[in-house]
Design a protein around this motif. Structure first.
Motif, short mmCIF file in Angstrom:
data_model
loop_
_atom_site.label_atom_id
_atom_site.label_comp_id
_atom_site.label_asym_id
_atom_site.label_seq_id
_atom_site.Cartn_x
_atom_site.Cartn_y
_atom_site.Cartn_z
N ASN A 161 0.84 -1.19 0.00
CA ASN A 161 0.00 0.00 0.00
C ASN A 161 0.88 1.25 0.00
O ASN A 161 1.86 1.29 0.74
CB ASN A 161 -0.82 -0.04 1.31
N ASN A 162 0.53 2.27 -0.80
CA ASN A 162 1.38 3.47 -0.78
C ASN A 162 0.83 4.58 0.11
O ASN A 162 1.31 5.71 0.08
CB ASN A 162 1.63 3.98 -2.21
N THR A 163 -0.19 4.26 0.90
CA THR A 163 -0.70 5.30 1.80
C THR A 163 -0.46 4.95 3.28
O THR A 163 -0.98 5.62 4.17
CB THR A 163 -2.21 5.53 1.59
N TYR A 164 0.30 3.89 3.52
CA TYR A 164 0.65 3.58 4.91
C TYR A 164 2.16 3.56 5.09
O TYR A 164 2.90 3.28 4.15
CB TYR A 164 0.06 2.22 5.34
N THR A 211 2.14 11.65 -1.94
CA THR A 211 3.31 12.47 -2.30
C THR A 211 3.87 13.16 -1.06
O THR A 211 3.14 13.84 -0.33
CB THR A 211 2.92 13.55 -3.32
N VAL A 212 5.16 12.97 -0.86
CA VAL A 212 5.86 13.75 0.17
C VAL A 212 6.95 14.55 -0.54
O VAL A 212 7.29 14.27 -1.68
CB VAL A 212 6.46 12.86 1.29
N GLY A 242 3.52 16.43 2.25
CA GLY A 242 2.69 17.23 1.33
C GLY A 242 3.51 17.55 0.10
O GLY A 242 4.65 17.07 -0.06
N ASN A 243 2.97 18.40 -0.77
CA ASN A 243 3.69 18.67 -2.02
C ASN A 243 4.50 19.98 -1.94
O ASN A 243 4.44 20.72 -0.93
CB ASN A 243 2.73 18.68 -3.22
N ILE A 244 5.25 20.25 -3.00
CA ILE A 244 6.14 21.42 -3.00
C ILE A 244 5.33 22.71 -2.88
O ILE A 244 5.72 23.65 -2.16
CB ILE A 244 6.98 21.44 -4.30
#
Ligand code: FDA
Length: 527
Positions: free
Chosen positions: A159-162, A247-248, A308-310
């Motif tokens: 999973n890409n959200t954990y 996205t971080v 979060g994003n840039i």
């Protein structure tokens, strides 16, 4: 846990008697016989075994210990695949008057997981590495021999959200790391690795396997931050995963002293702990240059992960830390697992499978480290003087990791790790050297002690506190035969655990009153 047990019992049926018997003095034979009687399918390496040196050295992260005298090395190494084998190793060790040491990832700064001055058996959990997920409640059982890299990789595969809030070095073992606390890039948002443990399995001094219910809430409280080695052999943690955005953003901005590093560090220490908890900025200060005619100087690297994003990060930085002059071009968006690789020091095209390499050489070095917690900003002049000292050695670092965020809202007594509100940040001092020689070690350790002494007016005091996972035997040690009293151990115990030390000693008394599980910095039973 059922999945783990099921798979392990299949393994047990295909194992045969694999004890490698190489006769030593009579007592050795007795230990092997005891193991064979109690558990017929175990692997024990004796000092005569050809594999003993490689098994012994495999998980050592600070090779400064490699040349240690044979007297400090284990009589036997047991590499269990199942919990009852651990029970057998404990009971046989007790019967023969040996101590045990437990090793998961082997990162202990002072080698306590694999060296001892008294005859001992090493229980190496290298084969206990299974990770099983429950997608309904987003929990996982992680066996203690697994590394953080293996854990992170397996989470991201599903999973890409954990994610999971633990340390930045992938080769660190979950056994030692989580039992000592465990902090990293998600700590301001979610707290420590140990804050996310909901159950555990532990083999006690009687060889019994206990889960949270059976060990009781006090022992369960103690093994989260109080270190596992005083209480038993922890075989697995049940952890709760945490949410991470798809996205971080990461960045690292380097500034030398000549580029105003000191002013930026000063500003950082006033604001880093107050920033929104989605933003983690640590500072790594190190000496650079000095070779090929390049002037030696000090460089500060502002190394950050933002959840979060840039587009959201830039205005936040302009508002809170304009002096760093962060621009879009300094930042990179990626997934959380890519950020794990980034913080582990891997180039962006490195396959994620590198996280499964528990022997990665990147992290192995000869070093001595110490730590402090800081509860008020350090004057700029003190930093200036600390950097002058850093220029006297070849490779030295100060890693400053911000607290605040959720860490200020979790009570000091929630688990055994106490360093929460009131602290602005943690400092880890590290000095490394290149040649494994006693004189080199002595010189660098002396330098480290001088730096630590110099910093004393500027850091937490009464007591001067330290992080248990950055183990430092200079803080004090128990008598080698475990004769140290609770009162004597308080000298170093309150530095690691503050007022939680007494409760830890009471938990110790309840589970191991005879003090079987002991080492130079284990917690003695209360009273
Ligand atoms: P190791 O196996 O050496 O064990 C350490 C201690 O825990 C020993 O006393 C051992 O007996 C005991 N123990 C281990 N497994 C046990 C078990 N199953 N049951 C009972 N007791 C057990 N820390 C951090 O918070 N954040 C970070 O980012 C990093 N980064 C980092 C990088 C590098 C290169 C190093 C060398 C270390 C770190 N650390 C860290 C520190 C790390 O968290 C600390 O050294 C841990 O104790 C390492 O756990 P291991 O299982 O690897 O060590």
């Amino acid at each position: 846990m059922n999945n783990i047990e099921a798979s392990l019992s299949i393994k047990s049926t295909i194992f045969f008697l694999m004890i490698l018997v190489f006769t030593r003095p009579i007592i050795s034979k007795d230990f092997l016989q005891c193991m064979a009687t109690r558990y017929s399918t175990t692997i024990v390496y004796t000092r005569d075994s050809t594999l003993y040196p490689s098994v012994f050295q495999k998980s050592q992260q600070n090779p400064r210990w490699l040349n240690s005298s044979l007297a400090f090395k284990p009589l036997y190494i047991v590499t269990p695949s199942q919990e009852p084998e651990i029970g057998a190793a404990i009971l046989c060790s007790r019967e023969h008057g040996f101590q045990v040491r437990v090793r998961s990832g082997g990162h202990d700064y002072e080698g306590l997981s694999y060296l001892s001055r008294t005859p001992f058996v090493l229980i190496d959990l290298i084969h206990l590495r299974m990770i099983t997920f429950n997608t309904e409640d987003q929990t996982a059982w992680v066996q203690c021999g697994a590394t953080l890299g293996e854990l992170y990789y397996n989470i991201a595969q599903r999973n890409n959200t954990y994610g999971f809030p633990a340390g930045v070095c992938p080769t660190v073992g979950v056994g030692g790391h989580i039992s000592g606390g465990g902090f990293g890039t998600l700590t301001r948002k979610y707290g420590l690795a140990a804050d996310h443990v909901v159950d555990a399995r532990l083999v006690d001094a009687n060889g019994q396997v206990l889960d949270r219910k059976l060990m009781g809430e006090e022992v369960f409280w103690a093994i989260r931050g109080g270190g596992g080695a005083s209480f038993g052999v922890i075989t697995a943690w049940k952890i709760k995963l945490v949410l991470v955005p798809v996205t971080v953003t990461v960045f690292t901005v380097h500034k030398s002293l000549e580029q105003g590093a000191n002013k930026l560090i000063d500003k950082w220490q006033w604001i880093a702990y107050k920033l929104p908890e989605d933003l983690f900025i640590r500072v790594i200060v190190q000496n650079i240059g000095g070779n090929y005619g390049v002037k030696k100087t000090i460089q500060a690297s502002f190394n950050s992960m933002f959840l979060g994003n840039i587009q959201s990060l830039i205005p936040l930085m302009k508002h809170s830390f304009p002096e760093l002059e962060l621009e879009e071009k300094d930042c990179k968006e990626m997934s959380w697992i890519e950020a794990v690789l980034y913080f582990a020091g891997h180039p962006s095209d490195t396959p994620k499978e590198v996280l499964l390499d528990r022997d990665h050489q990147l992290y192995k070095s000869y070093f001595k480290a110490k730590s402090d917690f800081i509860n008020q900003p350090i004057p700029e002049i003190a930093f200036q003087q600390a950097w002058e000292r850093h220029l006297q050695v070849n490779e030295a670092y100060m890693v400053m990791e911000p607290l605040g965020g959720i860490m200020s809202r979790i009570p000091e007594t929630q688990i055994a790790f106490p360093h929460r509100g009131g602290n602005l940040y943690n400092i880890q001092y590290i000095v490394k050297w290149k040649v494994n020689e006693a004189e080199e070690a002595k010189r660098h350790i002396h330098w480290m002690r001088m730096l630590y002494k110099f910093m004393s007016p500027y850091v937490s005091n009464s007591p001067r506190t330290a992080y248990f996972n950055y183990r430092d035997l200079d803080l004090g040690i128990n008598g080698i035969h475990g004769t140290t009293s609770y009162v004597e151990a308080g000298d170093w115990g309150t530095k690691y655990f503050k007022n939680n030390f007494e409760r830890l000693a009471k938990a110790k008394r309840s589970i191991d009153p005879s003090n079987f599980f002991r080492d130079e910095q284990s917690i003695p039973p209360f009273g």
